[in-house]
Design an enzyme around this catalytic site. Sequence first.
Site, PDB file in Angstrom:
ATOM      1  CE1 TYR A 142      14.548  83.032  38.115  1.00 42.22           C
ATOM      2  CE2 TYR A 142      16.737  82.165  37.707  1.00 42.22           C
ATOM      3  CZ  TYR A 142      15.581  82.177  38.443  1.00 42.22           C
ATOM      4  OH  TYR A 142      15.464  81.324  39.513  1.00 42.22           O
ATOM      5  CE  LYS A 192       0.106  87.003  42.628  1.00 47.69           C
ATOM      6  NZ  LYS A 192      -0.952  86.841  43.670  1.00 47.69           N
ATOM      7  CG  ASP A 225      -1.472  83.610  45.049  1.00 49.37           C
ATOM      8  OD1 ASP A 225      -1.982  83.282  43.954  1.00 49.37           O
ATOM      9  OD2 ASP A 225      -1.951  84.509  45.769  1.00 49.37           O
ATOM     10  CG  ASP A 249      13.910  79.060  41.203  1.00 53.70           C
ATOM     11  OD1 ASP A 249      14.525  77.978  41.107  1.00 53.70           O
ATOM     12  OD2 ASP A 249      14.225  79.961  42.005  1.00 53.70           O
ATOM     13  CG  ASP A 253      13.445  74.442  45.044  1.00 55.01           C
ATOM     14  OD1 ASP A 253      13.831  73.940  43.977  1.00 55.01           O
ATOM     15  OD2 ASP A 253      14.208  74.996  45.861  1.00 55.01           O
TER      16      ASP A 253
END
Length: 368
Positions: A142, A192, A225, A249, A253
Amino acid sequence: MSNPSLLILPGDGIGPEVMAEVRKIIDWFGAKRGLTFDVSEDLVGGCAYDKHGTPLHDDTMAKAQEVDAVLLGAVGGPQYDKLDFSVKPERGLLRLRKEMDLYANLRPAQCFDALADFSSLKKDVVAGLDIMIIRELTSGVYFGEPRGIIKEGNERVGINTQRYTESEIARVARSAFEMARKRGNKVCSMEKANVMESGILWRDVVQEIHDAEYPDVELSHMYADAGAMQLTRWPKQFDVIVTDNLFGDLLSDLAAMLTGSLGMLPSASLGAPMANGRPKALYEPVHGSAPDIAGTGKANPCACILSFAMALRYSFDRGDEADRLEKAVNDVLGQGIRTADLLNVEGATPATTSEMGDAVIAALDASL
Ligand code: IPM
Ligand code: MG
């Protein structure tokens, strides 16, 4: 002693509508619980751009730095899509997060009993779910440099940089371990590390902080993932999840939908303690400005109301009153009073935003 101060930034879209309900709740705590706040209100996002040509005026930024806590509604809307990136509504929110240095973003995903049937997942997968995602909020892709869209030969190249320092990882890891000690004592860290160096460093630092300072907390690591997959497969395996800004983020959600609706999810963004011992803090619902339903009375005010409950707990040390407010929301849902996002019954009449707020007030009254 003076009252604690709150800066309210309703923002755009449904932000002002849901915040109006929070104002009722704040007034209720003043009138009925002797918890009075000095409340001021200001602009952020598109509405600030419309007035000042910037999504966050310097004066508003300065006020945010001074108050005990900031409550924010939502920012953004289609009318601002074409604006230059530097003045987009979201930049106002990102500036607040960055300049207040709100590095730990707490996003609880709790399944309210009354909503267990409502999730798109099977009831036994989500009933009783209570997880806490801690998202790093002030660094990563970001904010990393270099960034931009540059010209290379005759084509454009978009660049963003994932960058984390050890100290940035260490401080959010500490937040996660501290939180875990107050809950189920388990942390799962997600990155990751199989493809990203920043992920390798993330994993190493989280492990080092654990071994040196929190060996009593159970720590596991997961690729982000796989974490997304496990969150939908069996979310109750998790207690606290700590992850970076972008993965957080996405995963928050996803976790929100486990609980039935994005309209239910609050968040707290916390930084270092101020001189008065309270952390720098901003509270906001996880949902966005939902321009498609703005002004229709359909918005669910619960996420914003529950964000105020988090303020009571984390800024004002009133976990008892936060429990009261959370229970009031649960009671209202249990009575079958729901906004449109939480109704899948043919022919049922949804509560409007303000009816929902009034119902929470009635449940608060009943709690006395
Ligand atoms: C969130 C939102 C923000 C983000 C947007 C509005 C900038 O999606 O708080 O999750 O990406 O962080
Ligand atoms: Mg988001």
